[in-house]
Design an enzyme around this catalytic site. Sequence first.
Site, PDB file in Angstrom:
ATOM      1  N   ARG A 275     -33.209 -51.723 -17.325  1.00 50.81           N
ATOM      2  CA  ARG A 275     -33.916 -50.331 -17.713  1.00 50.81           C
ATOM      3  C   ARG A 275     -35.174 -50.233 -17.073  1.00 50.81           C
ATOM      4  NH1 ARG A 275     -36.602 -48.857 -23.362  1.00 50.81           N
ATOM      5  NH2 ARG A 275     -36.562 -46.655 -23.142  1.00 50.81           N
TER       6      ARG A 275
ATOM      7  N   HIS B   5     -36.720 -46.895 -14.954  1.00 54.13           N
ATOM      8  CA  HIS B   5     -38.127 -46.426 -15.274  1.00 54.13           C
ATOM      9  C   HIS B   5     -38.950 -46.432 -14.040  1.00 54.13           C
ATOM     10  CE1 HIS B   5     -37.641 -45.641 -19.701  1.00 54.13           C
ATOM     11  NE2 HIS B   5     -36.507 -45.836 -19.603  1.00 54.13           N
ATOM     12  N   ASP B   6     -38.819 -47.509 -13.344  1.00 55.10           N
ATOM     13  CA  ASP B   6     -39.612 -47.577 -12.115  1.00 55.10           C
ATOM     14  C   ASP B   6     -39.250 -46.502 -11.191  1.00 55.10           C
ATOM     15  OD1 ASP B   6     -41.300 -48.397 -10.226  1.00 55.10           O
ATOM     16  OD2 ASP B   6     -39.785 -49.848  -9.092  1.00 55.10           O
TER      17      ASP B   6
ATOM     18  N   ASP C  45     -41.081 -48.612  -6.642  1.00 53.82           N
ATOM     19  CA  ASP C  45     -42.210 -49.125  -6.123  1.00 53.82           C
ATOM     20  C   ASP C  45     -43.051 -49.859  -6.948  1.00 53.82           C
ATOM     21  OD1 ASP C  45     -43.174 -47.278  -7.744  1.00 53.82           O
ATOM     22  OD2 ASP C  45     -44.628 -46.061  -6.517  1.00 53.82           O
TER      23      ASP C  45
ATOM     24  N   ASN D 217     -42.195 -45.229 -22.262  1.00 53.42           N
ATOM     25  CA  ASN D 217     -42.087 -46.485 -21.752  1.00 53.42           C
ATOM     26  C   ASN D 217     -42.514 -47.478 -23.218  1.00 53.42           C
ATOM     27  OD1 ASN D 217     -41.425 -46.063 -19.170  1.00 53.42           O
ATOM     28  ND2 ASN D 217     -43.593 -46.004 -18.434  1.00 53.42           N
TER      29      ASN D 217
ATOM     30  N   HIS E 222     -25.884 -48.301 -20.954  1.00 50.37           N
ATOM     31  CA  HIS E 222     -25.768 -48.304 -22.082  1.00 50.37           C
ATOM     32  C   HIS E 222     -24.665 -49.137 -22.769  1.00 50.37           C
ATOM     33  CE1 HIS E 222     -28.930 -44.755 -22.483  1.00 50.37           C
ATOM     34  NE2 HIS E 222     -29.346 -45.711 -21.925  1.00 50.37           N
TER      35      HIS E 222
HETATM   36  C1  HEM Z   1     -29.428 -40.214 -19.035  1.00 49.91           C
HETATM   37  C2  HEM Z   1     -30.465 -40.568 -19.610  1.00 49.91           C
HETATM   38  C3  HEM Z   1     -31.115 -41.606 -20.390  1.00 49.91           C
HETATM   39  C4  HEM Z   1     -31.634 -41.416 -21.489  1.00 49.91           C
HETATM   40  C5  HEM Z   1     -31.898 -40.331 -22.414  1.00 49.91           C
HETATM   41  C6  HEM Z   1     -31.820 -43.022 -22.031  1.00 49.91           C
HETATM   42  C7  HEM Z   1     -32.494 -43.296 -23.142  1.00 49.91           C
HETATM   43  C8  HEM Z   1     -32.534 -44.506 -23.683  1.00 49.91           C
HETATM   44  C9  HEM Z   1     -33.023 -44.838 -24.960  1.00 49.91           C
HETATM   45  C10 HEM Z   1     -33.497 -43.927 -25.979  1.00 49.91           C
HETATM   46  C11 HEM Z   1     -32.965 -46.266 -25.141  1.00 49.91           C
HETATM   47  C12 HEM Z   1     -33.421 -46.912 -26.465  1.00 49.91           C
HETATM   48  C13 HEM Z   1     -34.811 -47.391 -26.269  1.00 49.91           C
HETATM   49  C14 HEM Z   1     -35.667 -47.116 -27.378  1.00 49.91           C
HETATM   50  O1  HEM Z   1     -35.339 -47.671 -28.637  1.00 49.91           O
HETATM   51  O2  HEM Z   1     -36.657 -46.777 -27.573  1.00 49.91           O
HETATM   52  C15 HEM Z   1     -32.408 -46.749 -23.977  1.00 49.91           C
HETATM   53  C16 HEM Z   1     -32.123 -47.963 -23.689  1.00 49.91           C
HETATM   54  C17 HEM Z   1     -31.618 -48.185 -22.463  1.00 49.91           C
HETATM   55  N1  HEM Z   1     -31.156 -47.587 -21.462  1.00 49.91           N
HETATM   56 FE1  HEM Z   1     -31.326 -45.811 -21.057  1.00 49.91          FE
HETATM   57  N2  HEM Z   1     -31.357 -43.894 -21.033  1.00 49.91           N
HETATM   58  C18 HEM Z   1     -30.866 -42.913 -19.800  1.00 49.91           C
HETATM   59  C19 HEM Z   1     -30.340 -43.598 -19.040  1.00 49.91           C
HETATM   60  C20 HEM Z   1     -30.317 -44.835 -18.510  1.00 49.91           C
HETATM   61  C21 HEM Z   1     -29.970 -45.265 -17.123  1.00 49.91           C
HETATM   62  C22 HEM Z   1     -29.858 -44.532 -15.971  1.00 49.91           C
HETATM   63  C23 HEM Z   1     -30.126 -46.601 -17.329  1.00 49.91           C
HETATM   64  C24 HEM Z   1     -30.043 -47.643 -16.181  1.00 49.91           C
HETATM   65  C25 HEM Z   1     -29.121 -47.627 -15.251  1.00 49.91           C
HETATM   66  C26 HEM Z   1     -30.462 -47.140 -18.736  1.00 49.91           C
HETATM   67  C27 HEM Z   1     -30.627 -48.251 -19.263  1.00 49.91           C
HETATM   68  C28 HEM Z   1     -30.928 -48.644 -20.366  1.00 49.91           C
HETATM   69  C29 HEM Z   1     -30.883 -49.987 -20.960  1.00 49.91           C
HETATM   70  C30 HEM Z   1     -30.253 -51.361 -20.310  1.00 49.91           C
HETATM   71  C31 HEM Z   1     -31.263 -49.978 -22.292  1.00 49.91           C
HETATM   72  C32 HEM Z   1     -31.235 -51.024 -23.133  1.00 49.91           C
HETATM   73  C33 HEM Z   1     -32.599 -51.728 -23.278  1.00 49.91           C
HETATM   74  C34 HEM Z   1     -33.018 -52.750 -24.377  1.00 49.91           C
HETATM   75  O3  HEM Z   1     -32.018 -53.273 -24.854  1.00 49.91           O
HETATM   76  O4  HEM Z   1     -34.086 -53.215 -24.112  1.00 49.91           O
HETATM   77  N3  HEM Z   1     -30.774 -45.714 -19.365  1.00 49.91           N
HETATM   78  N4  HEM Z   1     -32.065 -45.713 -23.075  1.00 49.91           N
HETATM   79  C1  LIG Z   2     -45.698 -52.072 -23.068  1.00 44.28           C
HETATM   80  C2  LIG Z   2     -46.475 -51.308 -23.508  1.00 44.28           C
HETATM   81  O1  LIG Z   2     -47.577 -51.177 -22.986  1.00 44.28           O
HETATM   82  N1  LIG Z   2     -46.078 -50.185 -24.346  1.00 44.28           N
HETATM   83  C3  LIG Z   2     -46.897 -49.102 -24.468  1.00 44.28           C
HETATM   84  C4  LIG Z   2     -46.108 -47.825 -24.491  1.00 44.28           C
HETATM   85  O2  LIG Z   2     -46.882 -46.652 -24.990  1.00 44.28           O
HETATM   86  C5  LIG Z   2     -47.208 -46.806 -26.149  1.00 44.28           C
HETATM   87  C6  LIG Z   2     -47.826 -45.406 -26.560  1.00 44.28           C
HETATM   88  O3  LIG Z   2     -47.254 -44.372 -26.379  1.00 44.28           O
HETATM   89  C7  LIG Z   2     -47.985 -48.058 -26.604  1.00 44.28           C
HETATM   90  O4  LIG Z   2     -48.366 -48.194 -27.923  1.00 44.28           O
HETATM   91  C8  LIG Z   2     -47.392 -49.404 -25.959  1.00 44.28           C
HETATM   92  O5  LIG Z   2     -48.163 -50.426 -26.063  1.00 44.28           O
END
Ligand code: HEM
Ligand SMILES: CC(=O)N[C@H]1CO[C@H](CO)[C@@H](O)[C@@H]1O
Length: 330
Positions: A65, A69-70, A77, A97, A195
Amino acid sequence: MKIFMTSSFQFIAATLFLAAAFGVSNAQLSATFYANTCPNVSSVVRGILEQAQQNDVRIGAKLIRLHFHDCFVDGCDASILLDNANGIESEKDEPANSSVDGYGVVDDIKAALENVCPGVVSCADILAIAAQISVSLGGGQAWEVQMGRRDSRTANKGAVGSSIPSPFDTFDIVRSKFTDVGLDSTDLVALSGAHTIGRARCLTFTRRLYSFNNVTGNTDPSLDPTYAETLRQTCPENGSGTTLTDLDPSTPDGFDNNYFTNLQNNRGLLQSDQDLFSTSGSDTVAIVNRFGNSQSDFFDSFGQSMINMGNISPLTGNNGEIRADCKRIN
Ligand code: HEM
Ligand SMILES: CC(=O)N[C@H]1CO[C@H](CO)[C@@H](O)[C@@H]1O
Ligand SMILES: *[C@@H]1O[C@H](CO)[C@@H](O)[C@H](O)[C@H]1NC(C)=O
Ligand SMILES: *[C@@H]1O[C@H](CO)[C@@H](O)[C@H](O)[C@H]1NC(C)=O
Ligand SMILES: *[C@@H]1O[C@H](CO)[C@@H](O)[C@H](O)[C@H]1NC(C)=O
């Protein structure tokens, strides 16, 4: 017009000229970029990740992820890794983030690499390599990671919200955030397949359970009722939004194509997941079916789409720098 190549040198020179003239992107990224300068880069990263996984099953998901996000904000970068400093407003502080993690392990990797080949491997490449190894460790298929990115000297906090897809974006907005960086429907579907591992907080999907389309008491009709009930137990209305649940309820930590069979069974967790399959008329439906029916199709496409994502506007040549510490510019 007739051009005779009298030597391979001229051929290479002409090829480079053509590549430059027509702006062939990312000519400098290659799978062998560190072959002479840091041949052990992959084994060093793998060693750290195997170690880290023992303390955190989720570390691979976090790192995949992080690379995403980078890359979506001003290209791959490592701008996301920069902390607040003089002249730097950190991208980490944006809501999109707020649950991104894995920074500590990136620092561990960087420190290990500075030991074996100081000043050589960029933080941006570390994110790309770590993502690939994380997929392998989770049971997925390797691809040839392209390397040679350099690190930014700036962050772009202001662009995070408009670049990173949100789980509350409409499907059209999610799509446009991909096309904005040159990624098509196949990339969107394949990369969403990430996911198949990781967790999400309740707050990212509870509106599908309790107030779909802003109607109180409404459940998203594209959500399997049994799955919806399970999710209501984990995420009660007015409960803690930060409780975690599995993005792939069938095999939470296995990198496989179950994400797509889940979608076919109306068991996508985020609305942006289920929309890929439940938006009638969308070209993504057939792609979900293809990946749901063939794990090897998914694996091949995922690798190619990760390469495509990794190619978003890298800094190469003399642009940017190789950071000594991923958290700050040199
Ligand atoms: C299509 C649009 C996408 C949306 C709307 C989205 C949104 C999200 C959200 C809401 C979460 C949960 C984070 C949280 O609880 O705050 C998540 C987790 C995750 N996303 Fe996405 N995502 C997208 C695309 C992607 C892509 C392109 C990748 C990587 C190629 C990715 C990899 C991941 C992974 C691996 C997690 C789990 C992270 C963890 O367990 O810490 N996502 N995503
Ligand atoms: C890891 C990190 O710095 N997360 C920050 C992301 O942004 C929120 C505010 O929206 C901060 O509270 C988090 O600390
Ligand atoms: C690099 O890898 C090779 C083979 O895996 C190993 O023999 C060598 O010790 C490693 N070198 C360093 C500096 O880690
Ligand atoms: C729900 O309401 C919020 C705030 O009023 C609005 O911004 C949002 O677009 C609405 N969402 C839907 C799906 O109607
Ligand atoms: C949750 O909060 C809302 C608004 O305060 C309230 O109307 C609703 O009854 C609450 N639900 C539960 C299950 O407590």
